[in-house]
Design an enzyme around this catalytic site. Structure first.
Site, short mmCIF file in Angstrom:
data_model
loop_
_atom_site.label_atom_id
_atom_site.label_comp_id
_atom_site.label_asym_id
_atom_site.label_seq_id
_atom_site.Cartn_x
_atom_site.Cartn_y
_atom_site.Cartn_z
N CYS A 81 -55.38 -2.62 87.21
CA CYS A 81 -56.89 -2.52 87.65
C CYS A 81 -57.36 -3.25 88.97
O CYS A 81 -56.75 -4.42 89.23
CB CYS A 81 -57.68 -2.89 86.55
SG CYS A 81 -59.64 -2.74 86.88
N CYS A 90 -60.51 -6.46 80.91
CA CYS A 90 -59.20 -6.39 80.31
C CYS A 90 -58.32 -7.80 80.62
O CYS A 90 -57.53 -7.76 81.56
CB CYS A 90 -58.44 -5.43 81.12
SG CYS A 90 -58.89 -3.70 80.56
N CYS A 183 -62.25 2.48 86.59
CA CYS A 183 -62.04 1.84 85.31
C CYS A 183 -60.76 2.88 84.74
O CYS A 183 -61.26 4.01 84.35
CB CYS A 183 -63.15 1.74 84.32
SG CYS A 183 -62.98 0.95 82.79
N GLN A 306 -64.69 4.80 65.77
CA GLN A 306 -63.67 4.00 66.33
C GLN A 306 -63.33 4.40 67.95
O GLN A 306 -63.10 5.45 68.29
CB GLN A 306 -62.38 3.87 65.48
CG GLN A 306 -62.58 3.43 64.05
CD GLN A 306 -62.66 1.81 64.04
OE1 GLN A 306 -62.14 1.52 65.02
NE2 GLN A 306 -62.82 1.44 62.83
N ASP A 405 -65.30 -1.93 55.98
CA ASP A 405 -65.04 -1.95 57.35
C ASP A 405 -66.53 -2.64 57.86
O ASP A 405 -67.03 -1.93 58.64
CB ASP A 405 -64.75 -0.73 57.93
CG ASP A 405 -64.50 -0.52 59.33
OD1 ASP A 405 -64.05 -1.72 59.89
OD2 ASP A 405 -64.16 0.30 59.84
N CYS A 432 -62.47 -6.30 62.36
CA CYS A 432 -62.25 -6.66 63.60
C CYS A 432 -62.34 -8.09 64.18
O CYS A 432 -62.34 -8.28 65.22
CB CYS A 432 -63.18 -5.59 64.57
SG CYS A 432 -64.91 -6.12 64.43
#
Length: 475
Positions: A81, A90, A183, A306, A405, A432
């Site tokens: 990138c 990232c 991106c 998701q 979740d 997560c």
């Protein structure tokens, strides 16, 4: 390279020994009194040997950035990138994907062990993402009338005007936006739409949002894509300028016929959240359709789905295998979103009950059951802590299996206490955030034992990962 700051000390030839959260790495330094000092370092990977300029000093640690590399790690790779190092999206793209997975797996397991006192001996190897670029199905971009100037631009000593930006927030700075040229996280037409919108808006002299003063016209652009090839674009305007809105949306619709859902919202609030606002359809359908196996799911502008569609299928297959349903079970799917997990499990259960806070998501969950000819699901809208009570269980039946979740903060303690007393034979906990997952698992550890741990990488090049834990009722 960042400039040296004489205000703070420089620590020389530090070896980077580990990764931390939010893109930082860890180095240790022995002080003169023999104590070990932890230093969090930006833009470095384990194995690098660097001089570190300190920029923040805390009581128990320091934060800094490299000003000189004495040795580059063998684990380091060249980021793809062009915005790497400035954009906060990232942060691990300079580390090989194999090494990323090792650190994510280790971080997840050690967090469970440290916070939840969890037995990690039955953990399975982390599941890698099928794609490590163009894997995201949703990105949100912010308009700004004061784009962020990069360090290279500042060092060039040219006279520069900040100008407009359409891109991402600089980490830790609510009013600083990096203008994104490309991106790599979302497939086309994402980049083409964003670049076209910015250029057209500037040609029309539309006012980009001023985040600090809360003024302007153009505020946000959200792009959602799906494996079926459908595309949703949602524009958020701070001001209701009807002519400008119609001109922009008509031009976007003309330029990108592949957009199947073109929507907009007027958001005059001080935050970017649009879940509490009326989103209007300009062209196409008010949703896009996502495919997972034999099932189709409608995803609306406010719906949670998701982010990594291909990996989500693997995630759900793993959840299904952990549930190991025979067809006679009552399953509770809490934090069900648009009912994706509930509907995915329905063919193997007698009944699935889904609960979700967002009302619109529940309407999509019901619709998703309908379009897939599923008739053994029931959905409720409301806060989990307010709904999951003993009378709810009496009304809907004792759960044999509970699937959880939750969002990053985890599960409310009141709901957790009810679940602990429910007598469910299995709990499949998807998270997560391993820290809150570990905390919740410890709360129910007197009733439930950890059987299997399965880390899953949903977000390549970031420090984030998903984790599934199978818990079984103790005899």
């Amino acid at each position: 390279m960042s400039r040296r700051n004489k205000k703070f000390k420089i620590y020389e030839k530090l070896e980077i020994i580990d990764l931390a959260e939010k893109g930082k790495s860890i180095a240790k330094h022995k002080t003169e009194d023999g104590k070990e000092l932890t230093i969090f370092v930006d833009k470095a990977v384990p194995g690098d040997i660097v001089d570190v300029q300190i920029r923040k000093q805390r009581r128990n640690y320091k934060e800094g950035y490299p000003v000189k590399f004495h040795k580059y790690s063998e684990k380091r790779i060249e980021p793809k990138c062009l915005h790497f190092g400035t954009c906060g999206g990232c942060t691990r793209q300079n580390l090989s994907y194999e090494e990323q997975l090792k650190y994510k797996e280790n971080h997840t397991l050690q967090t469970l062990k440290r916070i939840g006192k969890t037995d990690i001996s039955n953990s399975l190897p982390i599941l890698a993402s099928p794609e490590i670029f163009a894997y995201r199905n949703k990105l949100e971009f912010t308009f700004s009338n004061k784009r962020w100037l990069t360090q290279d631009e500042i060092d060039s000593e040219e006279i520069l005007k900040a100008g407009n930006a359409l891109g991402f927030h600089i980490p830790g700075m609510f009013d600083k936006i990096l203008d994104i040229k490309e991106c790599l996280l979302q497939a086309e037409p994402s980049n083409r739409i964003r670049l076209f919108v910015k250029n057209f808006a500037e040609e029309q002299k539309y006012e980009f949002f001023d985040l600090r003063n809360q003024t302007g016209f153009l505020r946000n652009l959200t792009i959602r894509t799906s494996l079926t090839g459908e595309v949703m674009a949602i524009f958020s305007f701070f001001e209701n300028k009807e002519n400008e809105i119609l001109t922009l949306l008509n031009k976007v619709a003309e330029e990108f016929p592949e957009i199947t859902s073109l929507m907009y919202v007027i958001n005059p609030k001080k935050n970017d959240t649009i879940t509490d606002l009326n989103i209007k359809l300009f062209k196409g359908k008010p949703y896009i359709t996502e495919q997972m196996g034999d099932l189709k799911f409608k995803v609306g502008p406010k719906s949670f789905y998701q982010t990594n569609s291909k990996q989500a299928h693997i995630l759900y297959e793993t959840i299904k295998s952990f549930c190991n349903l025979s067809g006679n079970e009552t399953v509770y799917d809490l934090y069900t979103g648009t009912g994706t997990i509930a509907n995915y499990l329905a063919s193997n259960a007698e009944k699935v009950i889904g609960v979700e806070f967002v009302e619109e998501a529940i309407e999509y969950a019901k619709e998703n059951s309908k379009i897939n000819n599923i008739n053994n699901t029931v959905f409720y809208a409301g806060d989990i802590k307010d709904i999951i009570k003993e009378d709810f269980i009496q009304k809907n039946g004792k759960p044999d299996v509970i699937v959880l979740d939750p969002p990053r903060p985890g599960i409310h303690k009141d709901a957790l206490e009810v679940l602990k007393k429910s007598g469910a034979k299995k709990i499949v906990y998807v998270s997560c955030n391993p820290a809150t997952q570990a905390r919740d698992i410890e709360i129910i550890a007197d009733k439930y034992k950890t059987v299997i741990i399965q880390p899953v990488d949903m977000f390549p090049h970031t420090h984030h990962s998903e984790n599934i834990v199978l818990l079984e009722l103790k005899s």
